[in-house]
Scaffold this motif. Structure first.
Motif, PDB file in Angstrom:
ATOM      1  N   GLY A  62      -6.893  -1.353  -7.819  1.00 51.17           N
ATOM      2  CA  GLY A  62      -5.754  -2.115  -8.410  1.00 51.17           C
ATOM      3  C   GLY A  62      -4.816  -1.784  -8.222  1.00 51.17           C
ATOM      4  N   ILE A  63      -4.882  -0.460  -7.630  1.00 50.06           N
ATOM      5  CA  ILE A  63      -2.963  -0.095  -7.471  1.00 50.06           C
ATOM      6  C   ILE A  63      -2.530  -0.438  -6.163  1.00 50.06           C
ATOM      7  N   ASN A  64      -1.474  -1.231  -6.705  1.00 51.44           N
ATOM      8  CA  ASN A  64      -0.180  -1.039  -5.852  1.00 51.44           C
ATOM      9  C   ASN A  64       0.395  -0.436  -4.895  1.00 51.44           C
ATOM     10  N   CYS A  65       0.465  -0.199  -3.919  1.00 54.35           N
ATOM     11  CA  CYS A  65       1.376   0.958  -3.574  1.00 54.35           C
ATOM     12  C   CYS A  65       1.437   0.761  -1.633  1.00 54.35           C
ATOM     13  N   SER A  66       2.235   1.862  -0.818  1.00 57.74           N
ATOM     14  CA  SER A  66       2.748   1.540   0.500  1.00 57.74           C
ATOM     15  C   SER A  66       2.132   2.742   0.437  1.00 57.74           C
ATOM     16  N   ILE A  67       1.408   2.645   1.530  1.00 58.04           N
ATOM     17  CA  ILE A  67       1.158   4.206   2.548  1.00 58.04           C
ATOM     18  C   ILE A  67       1.863   4.370   4.329  1.00 58.04           C
ATOM     19  N   VAL A  68       3.035   5.006   4.195  1.00 58.86           N
ATOM     20  CA  VAL A  68       3.222   5.805   4.659  1.00 58.86           C
ATOM     21  C   VAL A  68       3.064   6.420   5.679  1.00 58.86           C
TER      22      VAL A  68
END
Length: 181
Positions: A62-68
């Motif tokens: 449940g970790i909201n992140c952006s993997i770029v």
């Protein structure tokens, strides 16, 4: 000893952080590290690993992140919950099973390490931070080393290596290697 005061505007070569074993704790450590980090990491850090592994664990935790995605020469994306990724493998979503590695995930684990070392040798990264690996999986990947230390020694042609555990007030090097039981 020389100390440097880091300035946010200073362009720095990033550290590489290898993802560790896709079936282990490494991806969770990475996700939680970036979730708790300030907007601008100094030095900057690039994860070397697999996009689907990080996405899988982000969803599970449940970790909201952006993997770029990041490639050498690109600007390093930064900000809270932004994870720059140099992709060293492309596992299918169906191949990721927490607690159970396969030859495919073992190869991806080893590929992250070899890709990070290559990146250091090419000048893309300034150093290496490794997440935990499975020594059994390392054997399954066809890299027959007892662990990180010996693999890194071989990849860097080093005849003199030691593992160091370091904290804010204590640094310890081991007199013997440790083997899984």
């Amino acid at each position: 000893v020389t100390f440097f005061k880091f300035q946010p505007q200073t362009i720095m070569t990033p550290l590489a952080i290898t993802m560790g074993c896709p079936a282990g704790i490494g991806p969770e450590i990475i996700l939680k590290f970036f979730a708790c980090s300030e907007d601008h990491l100094l030095p900057p850090c690039i994860v070397v690993g697999d996009l689907n592994v990080l996405r899988f664990y982000a969803q599970q935790l449940g970790i909201n992140c952006s993997i770029v995605p990041w490639l050498p020469g690109d600007d390093i994306p930064s900000g809270r919950n932004i994870i720059p990724l140099y992709e060293s493998s492309k596992l299918s979503k169906n191949s990721i099973h927490p607690g159970t590695f396969t030859q495919e995930t073992a190869i991806a684990m080893a590929s992250a390490i070899t890709s990070a070392v290559k990146g250091i040798q090419q000048g893309w990264f300034s150093g290496l931070v490794t997440c935990p690996i499975s020594k059994e999986a390392l054997q399954e990947s066809k890299h027959h080393y007892p662990g990180h230390t010996e693999m890194l020694a071989k990849l860097t042609a080093s005849n003199n290596q030691v593992m160091m555990l370091a904290g804010s007030s204590l640094r310890v090097t081991l007199a013997t290697i440790h083997c899984g039981i």
